[in-house]
Design a protein around this motif. Sequence first.
Motif, PDB file in Angstrom:
ATOM      1  N   MET A 101       0.723  -1.151   0.077  1.00 57.77           N
ATOM      2  CA  MET A 101      -0.368  -0.043  -0.347  1.00 57.77           C
ATOM      3  C   MET A 101       0.524   1.868  -0.022  1.00 57.77           C
ATOM      4  O   MET A 101       0.531   2.252  -0.723  1.00 57.77           O
ATOM      5  N   ILE A 102       2.002   1.465   0.871  1.00 57.26           N
ATOM      6  CA  ILE A 102       2.309   2.612   0.982  1.00 57.26           C
ATOM      7  C   ILE A 102       3.622   2.411  -0.629  1.00 57.26           C
ATOM      8  O   ILE A 102       3.347   3.781  -0.713  1.00 57.26           O
ATOM      9  N   GLU A 103       4.127   1.783  -1.141  1.00 57.89           N
ATOM     10  CA  GLU A 103       4.318   1.857  -2.107  1.00 57.89           C
ATOM     11  C   GLU A 103       3.361   2.169  -3.483  1.00 57.89           C
ATOM     12  O   GLU A 103       4.017   3.126  -4.139  1.00 57.89           O
ATOM     13  N   HIS A 104       2.272   2.318  -3.113  1.00 58.47           N
ATOM     14  CA  HIS A 104       1.732   2.138  -4.204  1.00 58.47           C
ATOM     15  C   HIS A 104       1.303   3.927  -4.139  1.00 58.47           C
ATOM     16  O   HIS A 104       0.648   4.583  -5.262  1.00 58.47           O
ATOM     17  N   MET A 105       1.492   4.854  -3.026  1.00 64.52           N
ATOM     18  CA  MET A 105       1.090   5.834  -2.485  1.00 64.52           C
ATOM     19  C   MET A 105       2.309   6.638  -2.793  1.00 64.52           C
ATOM     20  O   MET A 105       2.191   8.158  -3.456  1.00 64.52           O
ATOM     21  N   PHE A 106       4.197   6.748  -2.760  1.00 66.17           N
ATOM     22  CA  PHE A 106       4.584   7.127  -2.993  1.00 66.17           C
ATOM     23  C   PHE A 106       5.506   6.683  -4.252  1.00 66.17           C
ATOM     24  O   PHE A 106       6.604   7.386  -4.479  1.00 66.17           O
ATOM     25  N   HIS A 107       4.852   5.543  -5.035  1.00 63.72           N
ATOM     26  CA  HIS A 107       6.508   5.111  -5.698  1.00 63.72           C
ATOM     27  C   HIS A 107       5.995   6.291  -7.455  1.00 63.72           C
ATOM     28  O   HIS A 107       4.684   5.812  -7.948  1.00 63.72           O
ATOM     29  N   LEU A 108       6.811   6.955  -7.705  1.00 65.17           N
ATOM     30  CA  LEU A 108       6.248   7.279  -8.689  1.00 65.17           C
ATOM     31  C   LEU A 108       6.211   6.765 -10.631  1.00 65.17           C
ATOM     32  O   LEU A 108       6.973   6.260 -10.514  1.00 65.17           O
ATOM     33  N   GLN A 109       4.828   7.212 -10.461  1.00 63.54           N
ATOM     34  CA  GLN A 109       4.781   6.546 -12.502  1.00 63.54           C
ATOM     35  C   GLN A 109       5.120   6.971 -13.209  1.00 63.54           C
ATOM     36  O   GLN A 109       5.901   6.117 -14.141  1.00 63.54           O
ATOM     37  N   LEU A 110       5.953   7.742 -12.959  1.00 60.60           N
ATOM     38  CA  LEU A 110       6.547   9.033 -14.286  1.00 60.60           C
ATOM     39  C   LEU A 110       7.734   9.447 -13.806  1.00 60.60           C
ATOM     40  O   LEU A 110       8.033  10.143 -12.589  1.00 60.60           O
ATOM     41  N   PRO A 111       8.505   9.906 -14.456  1.00 65.89           N
ATOM     42  CA  PRO A 111       9.909  10.253 -13.553  1.00 65.89           C
ATOM     43  C   PRO A 111       9.504  12.080 -13.274  1.00 65.89           C
ATOM     44  O   PRO A 111       8.515  12.494 -14.112  1.00 65.89           O
ATOM     45  N   ILE A 112      10.492  12.153 -12.249  1.00 67.76           N
ATOM     46  CA  ILE A 112      10.610  13.091 -11.391  1.00 67.76           C
ATOM     47  C   ILE A 112      10.485  14.674 -13.080  1.00 67.76           C
ATOM     48  O   ILE A 112       9.216  15.485 -12.480  1.00 67.76           O
ATOM     49  N   LEU A 113      10.990  14.157 -13.511  1.00 66.18           N
ATOM     50  CA  LEU A 113      11.231  15.842 -14.899  1.00 66.18           C
ATOM     51  C   LEU A 113      10.192  15.958 -15.832  1.00 66.18           C
ATOM     52  O   LEU A 113       9.740  16.715 -16.056  1.00 66.18           O
ATOM     53  N   GLU A 114       9.600  14.738 -15.668  1.00 63.63           N
ATOM     54  CA  GLU A 114       7.979  14.832 -17.577  1.00 63.63           C
ATOM     55  C   GLU A 114       7.109  15.215 -15.388  1.00 63.63           C
ATOM     56  O   GLU A 114       5.715  16.028 -16.439  1.00 63.63           O
ATOM     57  N   LYS A 115       7.357  15.017 -14.542  1.00 60.97           N
ATOM     58  CA  LYS A 115       6.083  15.381 -13.682  1.00 60.97           C
ATOM     59  C   LYS A 115       6.196  16.730 -13.371  1.00 60.97           C
ATOM     60  O   LYS A 115       5.200  17.805 -13.138  1.00 60.97           O
ATOM     61  N   VAL A 116       7.309  17.451 -13.307  1.00 57.89           N
ATOM     62  CA  VAL A 116       7.754  18.598 -13.318  1.00 57.89           C
ATOM     63  C   VAL A 116       7.761  19.836 -14.455  1.00 57.89           C
ATOM     64  O   VAL A 116       6.389  20.892 -14.366  1.00 57.89           O
ATOM     65  N   LEU A 117       7.435  19.180 -15.144  1.00 60.53           N
ATOM     66  CA  LEU A 117       7.443  19.716 -16.584  1.00 60.53           C
ATOM     67  C   LEU A 117       5.792  19.823 -16.954  1.00 60.53           C
ATOM     68  O   LEU A 117       5.560  20.673 -17.818  1.00 60.53           O
ATOM     69  N   ARG A 118       5.473  18.862 -16.893  1.00 59.60           N
ATOM     70  CA  ARG A 118       3.990  18.892 -17.597  1.00 59.60           C
ATOM     71  C   ARG A 118       3.098  19.587 -15.925  1.00 59.60           C
ATOM     72  O   ARG A 118       2.432  20.704 -16.485  1.00 59.60           O
ATOM     73  N   SER A 119       3.384  19.714 -14.978  1.00 58.20           N
ATOM     74  CA  SER A 119       2.985  21.416 -14.312  1.00 58.20           C
ATOM     75  C   SER A 119       3.402  22.467 -14.662  1.00 58.20           C
ATOM     76  O   SER A 119       2.141  22.987 -14.517  1.00 58.20           O
ATOM     77  N   VAL A 120       4.654  22.390 -14.509  1.00 56.52           N
ATOM     78  CA  VAL A 120       4.692  23.633 -15.794  1.00 56.52           C
ATOM     79  C   VAL A 120       3.894  24.442 -16.709  1.00 56.52           C
ATOM     80  O   VAL A 120       3.534  25.721 -16.524  1.00 56.52           O
ATOM     81  N   LEU A 121       3.635  23.489 -17.686  1.00 56.62           N
ATOM     82  CA  LEU A 121       3.443  24.117 -18.914  1.00 56.62           C
ATOM     83  C   LEU A 121       1.589  23.950 -18.121  1.00 56.62           C
ATOM     84  O   LEU A 121       1.039  25.048 -18.945  1.00 56.62           O
ATOM     85  N   VAL A 122       1.064  23.375 -17.513  1.00 57.82           N
ATOM     86  CA  VAL A 122      -0.046  23.644 -17.404  1.00 57.82           C
ATOM     87  C   VAL A 122      -0.324  25.030 -16.603  1.00 57.82           C
ATOM     88  O   VAL A 122      -1.146  25.766 -16.868  1.00 57.82           O
ATOM     89  N   TYR A 123       0.593  25.364 -15.615  1.00 60.21           N
ATOM     90  CA  TYR A 123       0.488  26.485 -14.755  1.00 60.21           C
ATOM     91  C   TYR A 123       0.422  27.660 -16.302  1.00 60.21           C
ATOM     92  O   TYR A 123      -0.306  28.913 -16.048  1.00 60.21           O
ATOM     93  N   LEU A 124       1.458  27.588 -16.483  1.00 58.36           N
ATOM     94  CA  LEU A 124       1.310  28.861 -17.695  1.00 58.36           C
ATOM     95  C   LEU A 124       0.015  29.044 -19.132  1.00 58.36           C
ATOM     96  O   LEU A 124       0.158  29.968 -19.138  1.00 58.36           O
ATOM     97  N   PHE A 125       0.294  27.463 -19.099  1.00 54.74           N
ATOM     98  CA  PHE A 125      -1.445  27.640 -19.984  1.00 54.74           C
ATOM     99  C   PHE A 125      -2.211  28.469 -19.326  1.00 54.74           C
ATOM    100  O   PHE A 125      -3.510  29.011 -19.402  1.00 54.74           O
TER     101      PHE A 125
END
Length: 197
Positions: free
Chosen positions: A1-25
């Motif tokens: 259960m803990i692993e499902h909560m905290f194990h990133l399914q996407l690379p961290i850089l992709e997560k950051v980039l996605r969030s930044v692009l949504v913010y700028l949009f």
Amino acid sequence: MIEHMFHLQLPILEKVLRSVLVYLFLVVSFRLAGKRELAQMTTFDLVVILTISNVLQNAAIGDDTTVLGGIVGATSMLVVNYLLVRFLFRHPRVERVIEGEPEVLVRDGKIVPEVLERELITEPELLAAIRRQGVAEIADVALAVLETNGTISVVPKRPTPEEAFEQRVEAAMARLEAAVVRLERRAEGVRSEPNER
């Protein structure tokens, strides 16, 4: 259960980039939509914003629904917002381009119709905003400005009708008091004359 909560399914850089692009949009979209969208929302505007948040949530997080993924995305947006605000504080010209300029909606009790039309504000919406600021009629407004954050600032004419009425009442009271004093002095003068005889 803990692993499902905290194990990133996407690379961290992709997560950051996605969030930044949504913010700028979102920043660009709301700037293009106009200042009205920020504070003078109708029911339709609220529906659009709620729908956009749901649609863009998927774009920001992708297939990653972990707690850590959400924290990374939210932190990315907060950091970008902090950096953008600091940058705009140091560069006022760029801030004016991004946030726009305040718009005069009412000047000397007269509506500026082309600004209302450009900002998509109806006269009833304007009147409601003016009443919220304690001014009853558009004719009583010296200046109403749509600020860059979407709020409407109102400067009432001075004196307002209420203040003018109060001033007239105070002046009438002062005249009455002066007349009473004069009458009292006359009455004292009349009473003292028989005693002198």
